[in-house]
Write an enzyme that holds these catalytic residues in place. Structure first.
Site, PDB file in Angstrom:
ATOM      1  N   GLU A  70       1.029   3.831   1.870  1.00  0.00           N
ATOM      2  CA  GLU A  70       1.561   4.208   3.179  1.00  0.00           C
ATOM      3  C   GLU A  70       2.767   3.353   3.555  1.00  0.00           C
ATOM      4  OE1 GLU A  70      -3.038   4.341   3.717  1.00  0.00           O
ATOM      5  OE2 GLU A  70      -1.600   3.330   2.427  1.00  0.00           O
ATOM      6  N   CYS A 113      -6.205   1.854   5.776  1.00  0.00           N
ATOM      7  CA  CYS A 113      -6.838   0.603   6.203  1.00  0.00           C
ATOM      8  C   CYS A 113      -6.257   0.194   7.555  1.00  0.00           C
ATOM      9  CB  CYS A 113      -6.598  -0.489   5.158  1.00  0.00           C
ATOM     10  SG  CYS A 113      -4.880  -1.071   5.093  1.00  0.00           S
ATOM     11  N   HIS A 118       0.852  -1.188   0.000  1.00  0.00           N
ATOM     12  CA  HIS A 118       0.000   0.000   0.000  1.00  0.00           C
ATOM     13  C   HIS A 118       0.889   1.239   0.000  1.00  0.00           C
ATOM     14  CE1 HIS A 118      -3.882  -1.919   1.803  1.00  0.00           C
ATOM     15  NE2 HIS A 118      -3.310  -2.720   0.904  1.00  0.00           N
ATOM     16  N   CYS A 141      -2.449  -0.494   7.517  1.00  0.00           N
ATOM     17  CA  CYS A 141      -1.652   0.731   7.468  1.00  0.00           C
ATOM     18  C   CYS A 141      -1.727   1.503   8.784  1.00  0.00           C
ATOM     19  CB  CYS A 141      -2.071   1.577   6.280  1.00  0.00           C
ATOM     20  SG  CYS A 141      -1.627   0.795   4.702  1.00  0.00           S
TER      21      CYS A 141
END
Length: 148
Positions: free
Chosen positions: A55, A83, A53, A86
């Site tokens: 992040e 999410c 992801h 993260c």
């Protein structure tokens, strides 16, 4: 700290993801002095790695640059509400402030689906959502419209 400036930088990262056929989410890690330490965009499809992801990619770059897993005093700018995975990484990295753009009604773990930072962790960042929300949501709408 110019919040919109750094969110625009995260949007540039999201555009890179869009161009690669990835869900267009971008992230930037910034030190307390305003130095950009890490940038990232979604690479889940490209890497076939569910942890890629935006992040996580930005955090990995920042800790590599600093030579320390602690990002104390740093801020994370991300175009989409993080999410749960993260949010865990944000806690583990000791990020001080989280700024995000669009809310995520399916996976958002700051305010939408779950409020991950309301649990009694040893570290919780300050959070502010809705930064350039229209622009951040717009690139996502455009991406998913293009898919259909």
């Amino acid at each position: 700290m110019d919040i919109e400036f750094f969110m625009k930088m995260a949007l540039e990262e999201a555009k890179k993801a869009f161009d690669k056929g990835e869900v267009p989410v971008g992230a930037v890690v910034v030190s307390s002095s305003g130095e950009v330490l890490g940038k990232g965009h979604n690479l889940k499809e490209s890497t076939k790695d569910p942890t890629s992801h935006a992040e996580i990619v930005a955090i990995r770059e920042a800790v590599k640059r600093l030579g320390d897993w602690r990002l104390e005093g740093c801020s994370l700018f991300v175009t989409l509400e993080p999410c749960l995975m993260c949010c865990g990484a944000i806690i583990q990295a000791r990020i001080a402030k989280l700024f995000y753009g669009a809310r995520d009604p399916k996976f958002g773990a700051v305010e939408s689906v779950i409020k991950a930072f309301e649990f009694p962790w040893n570290h919780v960042p300050e959070c502010l959502g809705g930064i350039l929300e229209d622009e951040c949501a717009g690139i996502l709408r455009e991406f998913f419209k293009k898919l259909r």
